[in-house]
Scaffold this motif. Sequence first.
Motif, PDB file in Angstrom:
ATOM      1  N   LEU A   6       0.820  -1.210   0.000  1.00  0.00           N
ATOM      2  CA  LEU A   6       0.000   0.000   0.000  1.00  0.00           C
ATOM      3  C   LEU A   6       0.857   1.264   0.000  1.00  0.00           C
ATOM      4  O   LEU A   6       0.439   2.300  -0.548  1.00  0.00           O
ATOM      5  N   SER A   7       2.047   1.198   0.598  1.00  0.00           N
ATOM      6  CA  SER A   7       2.916   2.380   0.597  1.00  0.00           C
ATOM      7  C   SER A   7       3.374   2.728  -0.818  1.00  0.00           C
ATOM      8  O   SER A   7       3.621   3.904  -1.122  1.00  0.00           O
ATOM      9  N   CYS A   8       3.499   1.714  -1.664  1.00  0.00           N
ATOM     10  CA  CYS A   8       3.901   1.983  -3.046  1.00  0.00           C
ATOM     11  C   CYS A   8       2.770   2.596  -3.864  1.00  0.00           C
ATOM     12  O   CYS A   8       3.023   3.179  -4.926  1.00  0.00           O
ATOM     13  N   LEU A   9       1.536   2.454  -3.393  1.00  0.00           N
ATOM     14  CA  LEU A   9       0.391   3.016  -4.112  1.00  0.00           C
ATOM     15  C   LEU A   9       0.049   4.432  -3.667  1.00  0.00           C
ATOM     16  O   LEU A   9      -0.761   5.098  -4.317  1.00  0.00           O
ATOM     17  N   ASN A  10       0.674   4.885  -2.602  1.00  0.00           N
ATOM     18  CA  ASN A  10       0.382   6.221  -2.086  1.00  0.00           C
ATOM     19  C   ASN A  10       1.221   7.250  -2.849  1.00  0.00           C
ATOM     20  O   ASN A  10       2.258   7.730  -2.373  1.00  0.00           O
ATOM     21  N   GLU A  11       0.774   7.564  -4.049  1.00  0.00           N
ATOM     22  CA  GLU A  11       1.536   8.454  -4.928  1.00  0.00           C
ATOM     23  C   GLU A  11       1.667   9.857  -4.334  1.00  0.00           C
ATOM     24  O   GLU A  11       2.715  10.509  -4.506  1.00  0.00           O
ATOM     25  N   GLN A  12       0.653  10.332  -3.669  1.00  0.00           N
ATOM     26  CA  GLN A  12       0.714  11.679  -3.099  1.00  0.00           C
ATOM     27  C   GLN A  12       1.824  11.774  -2.064  1.00  0.00           C
ATOM     28  O   GLN A  12       2.615  12.737  -2.063  1.00  0.00           O
ATOM     29  N   HIS A  13       1.917  10.797  -1.198  1.00  0.00           N
ATOM     30  CA  HIS A  13       2.948  10.814  -0.173  1.00  0.00           C
ATOM     31  C   HIS A  13       4.338  10.648  -0.807  1.00  0.00           C
ATOM     32  O   HIS A  13       5.308  11.271  -0.348  1.00  0.00           O
ATOM     33  N   ILE A  14       4.424   9.844  -1.842  1.00  0.00           N
ATOM     34  CA  ILE A  14       5.709   9.646  -2.525  1.00  0.00           C
ATOM     35  C   ILE A  14       6.197  10.958  -3.131  1.00  0.00           C
ATOM     36  O   ILE A  14       7.379  11.319  -3.028  1.00  0.00           O
ATOM     37  N   GLU A  15       5.279  11.705  -3.765  1.00  0.00           N
ATOM     38  CA  GLU A  15       5.659  12.977  -4.372  1.00  0.00           C
ATOM     39  C   GLU A  15       6.051  13.994  -3.299  1.00  0.00           C
ATOM     40  O   GLU A  15       6.951  14.820  -3.512  1.00  0.00           O
ATOM     41  N   GLU A  16       5.411  13.934  -2.169  1.00  0.00           N
ATOM     42  CA  GLU A  16       5.747  14.864  -1.084  1.00  0.00           C
ATOM     43  C   GLU A  16       7.143  14.586  -0.538  1.00  0.00           C
ATOM     44  O   GLU A  16       7.894  15.515  -0.220  1.00  0.00           O
ATOM     45  N   LEU A  17       7.516  13.341  -0.420  1.00  0.00           N
ATOM     46  CA  LEU A  17       8.837  12.986   0.108  1.00  0.00           C
ATOM     47  C   LEU A  17       9.940  13.308  -0.899  1.00  0.00           C
ATOM     48  O   LEU A  17      11.042  13.718  -0.513  1.00  0.00           O
ATOM     49  N   GLY A  18       9.649  13.128  -2.180  1.00  0.00           N
ATOM     50  CA  GLY A  18      10.659  13.400  -3.196  1.00  0.00           C
ATOM     51  C   GLY A  18      11.870  12.495  -3.035  1.00  0.00           C
ATOM     52  O   GLY A  18      11.756  11.291  -2.805  1.00  0.00           O
ATOM     53  N   ALA A  19      13.065  13.080  -3.126  1.00  0.00           N
ATOM     54  CA  ALA A  19      14.306  12.309  -3.037  1.00  0.00           C
ATOM     55  C   ALA A  19      14.860  12.235  -1.618  1.00  0.00           C
ATOM     56  O   ALA A  19      15.941  11.680  -1.415  1.00  0.00           O
ATOM     57  N   THR A  20      14.107  12.742  -0.648  1.00  0.00           N
ATOM     58  CA  THR A  20      14.610  12.787   0.730  1.00  0.00           C
ATOM     59  C   THR A  20      15.003  11.420   1.276  1.00  0.00           C
ATOM     60  O   THR A  20      16.087  11.270   1.865  1.00  0.00           O
ATOM     61  N   PRO A  21      14.186  10.354   1.125  1.00  0.00           N
ATOM     62  CA  PRO A  21      14.586   9.053   1.661  1.00  0.00           C
ATOM     63  C   PRO A  21      15.899   8.540   1.073  1.00  0.00           C
ATOM     64  O   PRO A  21      16.741   7.995   1.811  1.00  0.00           O
ATOM     65  N   LEU A  22      16.106   8.729  -0.232  1.00  0.00           N
ATOM     66  CA  LEU A  22      17.335   8.255  -0.863  1.00  0.00           C
ATOM     67  C   LEU A  22      18.538   9.084  -0.421  1.00  0.00           C
ATOM     68  O   LEU A  22      19.630   8.539  -0.180  1.00  0.00           O
TER      69      LEU A  22
END
Length: 361
Positions: A180-196
């Motif tokens: 489900l975390s991979c489907l949360n596109e809005q949250h992914i866009e908000e994080l951007g490259a920060t996790p990497l």
Amino acid sequence: MSVALQDLRNNMSSYKRATFEEEEAADNPVDGGMSPDSVEVGFRKGGIQLLGPLGRRTQMEVVLAGVLLASLLALFGCAVTLGIRYNKDPARSLCLTEACITVASKIVEALDRSADPCQDFYQYACGGWVRKNPLPDGRSRWSTFNSIWDQNQAVLKHLLENGTFNSSSDAERKTQFYYLSCLNEQHIEELGATPLIDLIAKTGGWNITGPWEKDNFMEVLKTVSGPYRAQPFFTIGVSVDPKNSNSNVIQVDQSGLFLPSRDYYLNKTANEKVLKAYLDYMVELSLLLGGDKNSTQSQMQQILDFETALANITVPQDERRDEEKIYHKITIAELQVCMGLLGGGLQSEHVHFHVQAVAWM
């Protein structure tokens, strides 16, 4: 006429019954006599009898006929007994369960009854299935196994996306959370490259995005090879010794490259477009992570050149087919020396990935 009958009576009375020795002699004639297979009707003392083995053969045939009849009766009895047991055994009765009926119907649907099985058995057995299952778009092949795989994937997708799914297994809950975390596109866009970027900083930094610790190579290698399961430069695993199945060994082998094979790096004329696209991809990714526009291009070119050098010292796949050529058992001490050479610099002339080091556990 009465005189003739009297003479015949006198002649017949002059014969006596043949003895056993005489019969045996008659059955085995001397040279010039009749063969044993011949039959002759004649008179002997005591009356008329058949000469030769015909009488003995007839008796044997009678005996064999009796044995055959007894065998047939015994076989018939066995068949009746098995038939009775088969009908009484529910496990051997006709399967009429839902699963059996479903499978049987699929087999019938797969047939092409218009085809002659003696001429084209494949068309007869599979023609119906091929007609009802055209090759899907984007697939180079399609079979019943592919169909079952797609059905299983659909079931898994339904379970993972089910919000009411409540499992007692911690692994299943983590799997659903990860999916489900991979489907949360809005949250992914908000994080951007920060996790990497945070991950790069945790492993010692990267000169493309900021300061880095250039002397901690072994620590970085240990980190990415452990928790993150990446195996750059070489692979390490435990497996059975190919020459001694009673012992396990640590097996060290060359790792793969980013591109599918070493030929992409070495045959630059044929793969010029591929190498250029690969370089553009690395530059774009570095810029997204915060790289400098002026230096990123040249640094990515250095990385590509480094990968090409690694491709030069890896063994081609066709040379790895002979197990003897890549089997080199060494001790743990010798393996530590190899690791020291790697830590001292990957561009050293002493580092070669064309051997498979196997060390005792």
